[in-house]
Design an enzyme around this catalytic site. Structure first.
Site, PDB file in Angstrom:
ATOM      1  N   LYS A 231       0.843  -1.199   0.000  1.00  0.00           N
ATOM      2  CA  LYS A 231       0.000   0.000   0.000  1.00  0.00           C
ATOM      3  C   LYS A 231       0.878   1.248   0.000  1.00  0.00           C
ATOM      4  CE  LYS A 231      -3.070   2.586   3.117  1.00  0.00           C
ATOM      5  NZ  LYS A 231      -3.677   2.606   4.461  1.00  0.00           N
ATOM      6  N   ASP A 236      -2.624  10.462   3.828  1.00  0.00           N
ATOM      7  CA  ASP A 236      -4.049  10.150   3.942  1.00  0.00           C
ATOM      8  C   ASP A 236      -4.740  11.196   4.801  1.00  0.00           C
ATOM      9  OD1 ASP A 236      -6.539   8.997   3.997  1.00  0.00           O
ATOM     10  OD2 ASP A 236      -6.004   7.469   5.471  1.00  0.00           O
ATOM     11  N   LYS A 243      -9.946  13.181   8.537  1.00  0.00           N
ATOM     12  CA  LYS A 243      -9.333  12.869   9.825  1.00  0.00           C
ATOM     13  C   LYS A 243      -9.187  14.143  10.651  1.00  0.00           C
ATOM     14  CE  LYS A 243      -6.301   9.096   8.152  1.00  0.00           C
ATOM     15  NZ  LYS A 243      -6.725   8.002   9.026  1.00  0.00           N
ATOM     16  N   ASP A 254       1.608   6.317   5.840  1.00  0.00           N
ATOM     17  CA  ASP A 254       0.587   5.441   5.275  1.00  0.00           C
ATOM     18  C   ASP A 254       1.055   4.740   4.011  1.00  0.00           C
ATOM     19  OD1 ASP A 254      -1.859   4.347   5.925  1.00  0.00           O
ATOM     20  OD2 ASP A 254      -3.015   5.745   4.702  1.00  0.00           O
ATOM     21  N   ASP A 313     -12.187   7.202   4.379  1.00  0.00           N
ATOM     22  CA  ASP A 313     -10.954   6.951   5.113  1.00  0.00           C
ATOM     23  C   ASP A 313     -10.581   5.467   5.128  1.00  0.00           C
ATOM     24  OD1 ASP A 313      -8.713   7.700   6.535  1.00  0.00           O
ATOM     25  OD2 ASP A 313      -9.708   7.700   8.480  1.00  0.00           O
ATOM     26  N   GLU A 315      -9.570   3.817   2.524  1.00  0.00           N
ATOM     27  CA  GLU A 315      -9.122   3.892   1.128  1.00  0.00           C
ATOM     28  C   GLU A 315      -8.037   2.880   0.784  1.00  0.00           C
ATOM     29  OE1 GLU A 315      -5.689   5.121   2.961  1.00  0.00           O
ATOM     30  OE2 GLU A 315      -7.723   5.698   3.509  1.00  0.00           O
ATOM     31  N   ARG A 317      -7.667  -0.293   1.405  1.00  0.00           N
ATOM     32  CA  ARG A 317      -8.172  -1.566   0.866  1.00  0.00           C
ATOM     33  C   ARG A 317      -8.654  -1.410  -0.567  1.00  0.00           C
ATOM     34  NH1 ARG A 317     -12.346  -1.946   5.680  1.00  0.00           N
ATOM     35  NH2 ARG A 317     -10.570  -0.822   6.540  1.00  0.00           N
TER      36      ARG A 317
END
Length: 466
Positions: A231, A236, A243, A254, A313, A315, A317
């Site tokens: 990933k 993010d 967030k 991230d 949030d 995202e 996956r």
């Protein structure tokens, strides 16, 4: 940024044949066992040295010289296998050698190397002048190889997003591939739609830097096929489900899954393992703009599964889904994905254990053994199919964020499982990518998780096939 300051073999170790002074590792019991040289024992007693874990006592020699250093192991050395990470900050300048009962020789050297690390790109820092001789019973090349992979992952994660956006991550990815003669390609921006990677495009389209899928191929056809997927969400914000400021504070990390698979790929390629390796990184920023994807939107994935967005949030996956589906179209013998995916995994296991999910019992057993041998802790969590129903939603095939707030890490793993249907062996890691507190071998900051254990498993597979 020079992404490969740690690709070349680090200068943390004394050259072969160097004249060294001894670091004598001792437990509290050793101080009373009359096993130390008389001068060292007397000096330790006079100084009140208790051999606490990580403590150091310099023993003077003739004419103001240093004869040796005593290094405390504490009562149970097995509890801190990388305790030698403290030594770079504590030893006087020079070349040193060490042996220690209860700590493997490779852990002694690796701990020292890891403890030397600091992220100094944005500040000046005095070089450390102590070097350690790798014990004769350890494989110096392999220690330095693993060290390079771990430090690469740390560097990538620690670099802030203004210097590690999707384009910068691609530059680092390409440099890694070029260093080892791999083939590297990328699909960028609207080309993702033309090539049927709609979810990667959806997550990254609101950023000023275009989303992309990075691909690296290395090795020989006919060898075991290994595919690594990481990933690469370079920052993010949470998207429109924004967030908090606190929640965003560490979101440069991230892309920790991408950093970890790149570190693992370095180890594999540097060792010249007999594998057919593919590395995939969906590199995006989850940003806020007028064209950002919204809660309630429904998108068709590369695999044809429709996904309802119930939380922007969730995202990671989504980008992994397209990348895993692509990997699964030509099924590898082993498919590994790594991601900083859920806070639920941290709640369950904290910041030090690397949770993993797999249906492959043999792989799970081999990984757990390798993790124990490498002192690279992992913990298996269940792909509990009883929760698969929670992914269902009325308007689409599945939701990206089931309601209820329970079993979050398992639900994310089950989501990804929908996109891996042909590969015979798949394992998913939900890692933290960050070390929140100082350790002997690691400062606060970006961290590699489970890649030394995975390297052992892959090395074993390659050896069996060759």
């Amino acid at each position: 940024m020079t992404p490969f300051q740690h690709i070349s073999r680090p200068s943390y170790f004394a050259p072969a044949g160097a004249v060294t002074k001894p670091v004598t590792a001792v437990t509290p019991a050793d101080l009373d066992a009359a096993t130390l040289p008389a001068d060292a024992a007397a000096w330790a007693k006079a100084a009140g040295f208790r051999a606490d874990a990580g403590s150091v006592l310099v023993v003077p020699g003739e004419g103001g010289s240093v004869s040796r250093v005593l290094f405390g192991l504490g009562s149970d050395p097995a509890d801190t296998p990388f305790l030698t990470g403290k030594l770079p900050k504590l030893l006087p300048p020079g070349d040193w050698s060490i042996e220690a009962e209860g700590i493997a020789a490779d852990h002694l050297a690796l701990g020292f190397g890891l403890g030397n690390y600091s992220f100094a790109k944005y500040k000046s820092e005095k070089a450390r002048d102590a070097r350690l001789a790798v014990p004769d019973s350890a494989d110096a090349d392999d220690i330095e190889r693993q060290l390079a992979g771990i430090l690469l992952a740390r560097d990538l994660i620690n670099t802030p997003t203004n210097d590690m956006g999707p384009d910068d991550l691609e530059a680092a990815f390409r440099a890694l591939g070029e260093h080892y003669g791999a083939t590297v390609t990328s699909i960028i921006g609207d080309d993702l739609l033309d090539r049927n990677f709609p979810l990667i495009h959806t997550v990254g389209r609101a950023s000023a830097v275009a989303p992309r899928l990075l691909e690296m191929r290395w090795g020989k056809k006919g060898d075991p096929r290994i595919t690594l997927v990481g990933k690469g969400v370079c920052f993010d914000t949470g998207g429109l489900d924004l967030k908090t400021a606190t929640g965003m504070a560490l979101m440069k990390k991230d892309m920790g899954g991408a950093a970890n698979v790149m570190g693992l790929a370095l180890m594999i390629m540097d060792a010249g393992l007999s594998v057919d390796l593919t590395v995939l990184v969906p590199a995006v920023e989850n940003s806020v703009a007028g064209n950002a994807f919204r809660p309630g939107d429904i998108y068709k994935s590369r695999k044809g599964i429709t996904v309802q967005i119930d939380n922007t949030d969730a995202e990671g996956r989504l980008v992994l889904a397209d990348a895993l589906a692509y990997a699964d179209e030509t099924p590898p013998d082993l498919l590994i994905d790594m991601a900083t995916l859920t806070g639920a995994a941290r709640v369950a296991l904290g910041p030090e254990l690397a949770p993993f999910f797999t249906d492959d019992e043999a792989l799970a057993s081999k990984l757990q053994l390798a993790a124990k041998q490498a002192a690279d802790p992992v913990w298996r969590l269940p792909l509990w199919m009883g929760y698969d129903k929670d992914l269902r939603t009325r308007a689409a095939d599945i939701t990206n964020s089931p309601s209820g707030g329970m079993a979050g890490s398992i639900n994310a793993a089950l989501f990804l499982k929908r996109f891996v249907t042909a590969s015979p062996s798949w394992i998913h890691f939900d890692i933290y990518g960050w070390n929140p507190s100082e350790k002997p071998h690691a400062p606060v900051g970006g961290e590699a998780f489970a890649i030394r254990a995975l390297y052992r498993v892959i090395r074993e597979r390659a050896a069996v096939s060759s």
